[in-house]
Design a protein around this motif. Structure first.
Motif, PDB file in Angstrom:
ATOM      1  N   LYS A  57      -5.194  -3.022  -4.712  1.00  0.00           N
ATOM      2  CA  LYS A  57      -6.808  -2.988  -3.772  1.00  0.00           C
ATOM      3  C   LYS A  57      -7.040  -0.896  -3.437  1.00  0.00           C
ATOM      4  O   LYS A  57      -7.935  -0.933  -3.251  1.00  0.00           O
ATOM      5  CB  LYS A  57      -6.356  -2.912  -2.518  1.00  0.00           C
ATOM      6  CG  LYS A  57      -7.713  -3.568  -1.418  1.00  0.00           C
ATOM      7  CD  LYS A  57      -7.365  -4.092  -0.193  1.00  0.00           C
ATOM      8  CE  LYS A  57      -7.672  -4.219   0.996  1.00  0.00           C
ATOM      9  NZ  LYS A  57      -8.463  -4.365   2.347  1.00  0.00           N
ATOM     10  N   ALA A  58      -5.685  -0.897  -4.000  1.00  0.00           N
ATOM     11  CA  ALA A  58      -5.917   0.984  -3.584  1.00  0.00           C
ATOM     12  C   ALA A  58      -5.767   1.521  -4.754  1.00  0.00           C
ATOM     13  O   ALA A  58      -5.484   2.787  -5.102  1.00  0.00           O
ATOM     14  CB  ALA A  58      -4.863   1.492  -3.081  1.00  0.00           C
ATOM     15  N   GLU A  59      -6.285   0.671  -6.452  1.00  0.00           N
ATOM     16  CA  GLU A  59      -7.795   1.533  -7.208  1.00  0.00           C
ATOM     17  C   GLU A  59      -5.495   1.104  -8.206  1.00  0.00           C
ATOM     18  O   GLU A  59      -5.411   2.006  -9.292  1.00  0.00           O
ATOM     19  CB  GLU A  59      -7.702   1.689  -7.348  1.00  0.00           C
ATOM     20  CG  GLU A  59      -8.963   2.005  -6.951  1.00  0.00           C
ATOM     21  CD  GLU A  59     -10.028   1.218  -7.914  1.00  0.00           C
ATOM     22  OE1 GLU A  59      -9.620   0.732  -8.981  1.00  0.00           O
ATOM     23  OE2 GLU A  59     -10.784   0.065  -7.184  1.00  0.00           O
ATOM     24  N   GLY A  60      -4.184   1.161  -7.717  1.00  0.00           N
ATOM     25  CA  GLY A  60      -3.371   1.338  -8.076  1.00  0.00           C
ATOM     26  C   GLY A  60      -2.358   1.888  -7.908  1.00  0.00           C
ATOM     27  O   GLY A  60      -1.164   2.890  -8.301  1.00  0.00           O
ATOM     28  N   VAL A  61      -2.622   2.444  -6.830  1.00  0.00           N
ATOM     29  CA  VAL A  61      -1.969   4.166  -5.799  1.00  0.00           C
ATOM     30  C   VAL A  61      -1.312   3.390  -4.686  1.00  0.00           C
ATOM     31  O   VAL A  61      -1.966   3.241  -4.445  1.00  0.00           O
ATOM     32  CB  VAL A  61      -3.305   5.221  -6.042  1.00  0.00           C
ATOM     33  CG1 VAL A  61      -2.918   6.423  -5.182  1.00  0.00           C
ATOM     34  CG2 VAL A  61      -4.197   5.503  -7.147  1.00  0.00           C
ATOM     35  N   VAL A  77       4.514   6.783   7.564  1.00  0.00           N
ATOM     36  CA  VAL A  77       3.832   6.559   6.032  1.00  0.00           C
ATOM     37  C   VAL A  77       4.099   6.227   5.622  1.00  0.00           C
ATOM     38  O   VAL A  77       3.859   5.037   4.448  1.00  0.00           O
ATOM     39  CB  VAL A  77       1.905   7.744   6.629  1.00  0.00           C
ATOM     40  CG1 VAL A  77       1.642   7.761   5.304  1.00  0.00           C
ATOM     41  CG2 VAL A  77       1.718   7.708   8.166  1.00  0.00           C
ATOM     42  N   MET A  78       5.330   7.123   4.690  1.00  0.00           N
ATOM     43  CA  MET A  78       6.327   6.673   3.829  1.00  0.00           C
ATOM     44  C   MET A  78       6.255   5.258   3.779  1.00  0.00           C
ATOM     45  O   MET A  78       7.023   4.580   2.674  1.00  0.00           O
ATOM     46  CB  MET A  78       7.161   8.084   3.316  1.00  0.00           C
ATOM     47  CG  MET A  78       6.939   9.265   3.213  1.00  0.00           C
ATOM     48  SD  MET A  78       7.533  10.399   2.424  1.00  0.00           S
ATOM     49  CE  MET A  78       8.510  10.032   1.075  1.00  0.00           C
ATOM     50  N   ILE A  79       7.159   5.668   5.017  1.00  0.00           N
ATOM     51  CA  ILE A  79       7.643   3.679   5.187  1.00  0.00           C
ATOM     52  C   ILE A  79       6.776   2.566   4.498  1.00  0.00           C
ATOM     53  O   ILE A  79       7.213   1.193   4.417  1.00  0.00           O
ATOM     54  CB  ILE A  79       8.930   3.776   6.252  1.00  0.00           C
ATOM     55  CG1 ILE A  79       9.748   4.833   6.730  1.00  0.00           C
ATOM     56  CG2 ILE A  79       9.225   2.408   6.630  1.00  0.00           C
ATOM     57  CD1 ILE A  79      10.747   5.156   8.072  1.00  0.00           C
ATOM     58  N   ALA A  80       5.871   2.915   5.629  1.00  0.00           N
ATOM     59  CA  ALA A  80       4.378   2.238   5.120  1.00  0.00           C
ATOM     60  C   ALA A  80       4.895   2.202   3.605  1.00  0.00           C
ATOM     61  O   ALA A  80       4.439   1.045   2.664  1.00  0.00           O
ATOM     62  CB  ALA A  80       3.291   2.016   5.604  1.00  0.00           C
ATOM     63  N   GLY A  81       4.552   2.760   3.041  1.00  0.00           N
ATOM     64  CA  GLY A  81       4.440   3.001   1.578  1.00  0.00           C
ATOM     65  C   GLY A  81       5.163   2.468   0.609  1.00  0.00           C
ATOM     66  O   GLY A  81       5.168   1.936  -0.719  1.00  0.00           O
ATOM     67  N   PHE A  82       7.200   1.909   0.914  1.00  0.00           N
ATOM     68  CA  PHE A  82       8.201   1.749  -0.347  1.00  0.00           C
ATOM     69  C   PHE A  82       7.501   0.395   0.434  1.00  0.00           C
ATOM     70  O   PHE A  82       8.304  -0.622  -0.178  1.00  0.00           O
ATOM     71  CB  PHE A  82       8.824   2.759   1.130  1.00  0.00           C
ATOM     72  CG  PHE A  82       9.743   3.421   0.749  1.00  0.00           C
ATOM     73  CD1 PHE A  82       9.534   4.266  -0.798  1.00  0.00           C
ATOM     74  CD2 PHE A  82      10.041   5.071   1.710  1.00  0.00           C
ATOM     75  CE1 PHE A  82      10.030   5.923  -1.065  1.00  0.00           C
ATOM     76  CE2 PHE A  82      10.357   6.114   0.809  1.00  0.00           C
ATOM     77  CZ  PHE A  82      10.379   5.888  -0.166  1.00  0.00           C
ATOM     78  N   THR A  83       7.152   0.125   1.700  1.00  0.00           N
ATOM     79  CA  THR A  83       6.791  -2.054   2.038  1.00  0.00           C
ATOM     80  C   THR A  83       5.819  -2.518   1.352  1.00  0.00           C
ATOM     81  O   THR A  83       5.709  -3.774   2.134  1.00  0.00           O
ATOM     82  CB  THR A  83       7.317  -1.649   3.772  1.00  0.00           C
ATOM     83  OG1 THR A  83       6.301  -1.262   4.071  1.00  0.00           O
ATOM     84  CG2 THR A  83       8.658  -1.153   3.774  1.00  0.00           C
ATOM     85  N   ALA A  84       4.886  -1.359   0.822  1.00  0.00           N
ATOM     86  CA  ALA A  84       3.567  -1.866   0.611  1.00  0.00           C
ATOM     87  C   ALA A  84       4.217  -3.314  -0.254  1.00  0.00           C
ATOM     88  O   ALA A  84       4.810  -3.046  -1.524  1.00  0.00           O
ATOM     89  CB  ALA A  84       3.022  -0.944  -0.406  1.00  0.00           C
ATOM     90  N   SER A  85       2.878  -3.818   0.033  1.00  0.00           N
ATOM     91  CA  SER A  85       2.896  -5.248  -1.247  1.00  0.00           C
ATOM     92  C   SER A  85       1.727  -5.053  -2.096  1.00  0.00           C
ATOM     93  O   SER A  85       0.809  -3.351  -2.438  1.00  0.00           O
ATOM     94  CB  SER A  85       2.223  -6.832  -0.156  1.00  0.00           C
ATOM     95  OG  SER A  85       0.885  -6.205  -0.059  1.00  0.00           O
ATOM     96  N   ASP A  86       2.117  -5.594  -3.809  1.00  0.00           N
ATOM     97  CA  ASP A  86       1.515  -5.082  -4.861  1.00  0.00           C
ATOM     98  C   ASP A  86      -0.083  -5.352  -4.538  1.00  0.00           C
ATOM     99  O   ASP A  86      -0.415  -5.029  -5.224  1.00  0.00           O
ATOM    100  CB  ASP A  86       2.061  -6.896  -5.370  1.00  0.00           C
ATOM    101  CG  ASP A  86       3.368  -5.883  -5.982  1.00  0.00           C
ATOM    102  OD1 ASP A  86       3.599  -4.824  -6.400  1.00  0.00           O
ATOM    103  OD2 ASP A  86       4.002  -6.692  -6.992  1.00  0.00           O
ATOM    104  N   ALA A  87      -0.243  -6.597  -3.588  1.00  0.00           N
ATOM    105  CA  ALA A  87      -1.734  -6.741  -3.387  1.00  0.00           C
ATOM    106  C   ALA A  87      -2.761  -5.208  -2.742  1.00  0.00           C
ATOM    107  O   ALA A  87      -3.443  -5.261  -2.889  1.00  0.00           O
ATOM    108  CB  ALA A  87      -2.261  -7.633  -2.433  1.00  0.00           C
ATOM    109  N   ALA A  88      -1.747  -4.420  -1.706  1.00  0.00           N
ATOM    110  CA  ALA A  88      -2.327  -3.465  -1.021  1.00  0.00           C
ATOM    111  C   ALA A  88      -2.215  -2.266  -1.911  1.00  0.00           C
ATOM    112  O   ALA A  88      -3.612  -1.571  -1.653  1.00  0.00           O
ATOM    113  CB  ALA A  88      -0.867  -3.473   0.036  1.00  0.00           C
ATOM    114  N   ILE A  89      -1.453  -2.788  -2.881  1.00  0.00           N
ATOM    115  CA  ILE A  89      -1.872  -1.693  -4.304  1.00  0.00           C
ATOM    116  C   ILE A  89      -2.565  -1.637  -5.313  1.00  0.00           C
ATOM    117  O   ILE A  89      -3.211  -0.309  -5.491  1.00  0.00           O
ATOM    118  CB  ILE A  89      -0.216  -1.379  -4.723  1.00  0.00           C
ATOM    119  CG1 ILE A  89       1.309  -1.024  -3.800  1.00  0.00           C
ATOM    120  CG2 ILE A  89      -0.603  -0.385  -6.006  1.00  0.00           C
ATOM    121  CD1 ILE A  89       2.418  -0.947  -4.985  1.00  0.00           C
TER     122      ILE A  89
END
Length: 102
Positions: free
Chosen positions: A58-62, A44-56
């Motif tokens: 979508k999660a209210e900037g977190v 899940v941390m790897i998914a967090g490191f590769t998260a797109s700006d759109a996904a962030i």
């Protein structure tokens, strides 16, 4: 007359006690739970490191994947630390004899 000597029986009992203690350590739930939390936390941390700006956005900037993965990793490491600091003690001879029906 018995074909086994007292020494043979005692040696066999000692071997079985050793195998029982090893099995108890291998299948300790803290090891399984801790290992899974560490593994999933890293994923899940790897998914967090590769998260797109759109996904962030979508999660209210977190970056929820990064923080959740970090929490899972810490929890898994705490389980493994608990396992290391408080290992399962093998049952004593008195406990084993109480469980065995006569």
């Amino acid at each position: 007359m018995s074909e086994y000597s007292e020494h043979d029986v005692q040696r066999h009992v000692t071997e079985l006690e050793g195998k029982s203690a090893t099995a108890a350590r291998i299948f300790d739930l803290r090891r399984i739970i801790g290992g899974l939390f560490v593994l999933y936390g890293v994923i899940v941390m790897i998914a967090g490191f590769t998260a797109s700006d759109a996904a962030i956005r979508k999660a209210e900037g977190v970056n929820i994947n990064l923080w959740t993965g970090l929490g899972m990793l810490i929890l898994g490491l705490l389980f493994l630390l608990w396992l290391k600091l408080r290992p399962i003690a093998p049952p004593s001879a008195a406990e084993v004899s109480e469980e065995r029906p006569e």
